[in-house]
Design a protein around this motif. Sequence first.
Motif, mmCIF file in Angstrom:
data_model
loop_
_atom_site.group_PDB
_atom_site.id
_atom_site.type_symbol
_atom_site.label_atom_id
_atom_site.label_comp_id
_atom_site.label_asym_id
_atom_site.label_seq_id
_atom_site.Cartn_x
_atom_site.Cartn_y
_atom_site.Cartn_z
ATOM 1 N N ARG A 100 -21.966 15.089 0.920
ATOM 2 C CA ARG A 100 -21.044 15.012 2.055
ATOM 3 C C ARG A 100 -21.714 14.924 3.420
ATOM 4 O O ARG A 100 -21.093 14.513 4.390
ATOM 5 N N GLU A 142 -17.396 31.663 8.031
ATOM 6 C CA GLU A 142 -16.415 32.291 7.146
ATOM 7 C C GLU A 142 -16.462 33.809 7.230
ATOM 8 O O GLU A 142 -15.426 34.471 7.218
ATOM 9 N N TYR A 164 -20.417 19.017 6.965
ATOM 10 C CA TYR A 164 -19.054 18.999 6.455
ATOM 11 C C TYR A 164 -18.552 20.405 6.137
ATOM 12 O O TYR A 164 -17.474 20.805 6.576
ATOM 13 N N GLY A 165 -19.321 21.159 5.370
ATOM 14 C CA GLY A 165 -18.884 22.494 4.947
ATOM 15 C C GLY A 165 -18.644 23.423 6.122
ATOM 16 O O GLY A 165 -17.656 24.168 6.148
ATOM 17 N N THR A 167 -17.915 22.520 9.214
ATOM 18 C CA THR A 167 -16.761 22.024 9.964
ATOM 19 C C THR A 167 -15.464 22.411 9.266
ATOM 20 O O THR A 167 -14.522 22.908 9.899
ATOM 21 N N ARG A 168 -15.416 22.225 7.965
ATOM 22 C CA ARG A 168 -14.209 22.575 7.214
ATOM 23 C C ARG A 168 -13.938 24.081 7.294
ATOM 24 O O ARG A 168 -12.802 24.508 7.513
ATOM 25 N N THR A 169 -14.971 24.881 7.119
ATOM 26 C CA THR A 169 -14.827 26.331 7.206
ATOM 27 C C THR A 169 -14.327 26.747 8.588
ATOM 28 O O THR A 169 -13.456 27.616 8.711
ATOM 29 N N LEU A 171 -12.571 24.900 10.755
ATOM 30 C CA LEU A 171 -11.168 24.487 10.893
ATOM 31 C C LEU A 171 -10.237 25.414 10.125
ATOM 32 O O LEU A 171 -9.207 25.851 10.647
ATOM 33 N N GLU A 172 -10.587 25.715 8.890
ATOM 34 C CA GLU A 172 -9.746 26.601 8.084
ATOM 35 C C GLU A 172 -9.683 28.003 8.673
ATOM 36 O O GLU A 172 -8.646 28.659 8.627
ATOM 37 N N TRP A 175 -7.461 27.691 12.161
ATOM 38 C CA TRP A 175 -6.202 26.940 12.173
ATOM 39 C C TRP A 175 -4.986 27.821 12.454
ATOM 40 O O TRP A 175 -4.178 27.512 13.328
#
Length: 183
Positions: A100, A142, A164-165, A167-169, A171-172, A175
């Motif tokens: 990714r 996280e 990626y990881g 950024t996703r963490t 955002l989650e 949010w």
Amino acid sequence: MSDSWVFPFDLLFNHRLPGPVGDLIETVRPLCMTPPSPWGEWVYAHLIAAKLGDVEGDFVELGVGLGGMALFLGHLAWQMDRKVLAVDTFTGLPEPDRIRDNTYFQSGDYRHALGGGLEAFTGWIEHFGLVDVCEARQGRFEAVLAALEPARRFAFVHIDCDLYGSTRTALEGVWDRVTPGGV
């Protein structure tokens, strides 16, 4: 247009932006990466002033780097009687995902660019008089976000991640904490 300009680099390097926002950008410039500086700060300052006056919540930066953006946000937050939470490992990038993420990135990248890590960043917070405004938290997104008090809300979120990881963490993790009307 002057012959000394070399578009588009002249927009990034050669000229001060006007007014108090331009002055603030110059103050934190040595601790900012280009790009997004100076245009990221310029856009953020005007967006925050125009949209977030009545929106409750603090600011958060996920991925601090040298700290210029967090300090810039700290000055804006101070003017609005808010806080900035600045989250980073302060040890460089975690292990990239070989599928990714861009193969350019390696585990530990930016650890030297951090200029002394958490200790240096907290020194800059003190230097800029933002001890009561900027809160630095060291750790993976996280873990830090999960440990925040449940009622903590954000009016403005700046996510500065390369993987990626992460950024996703990020955002989650934020949010559901962004106040309605927040950015």
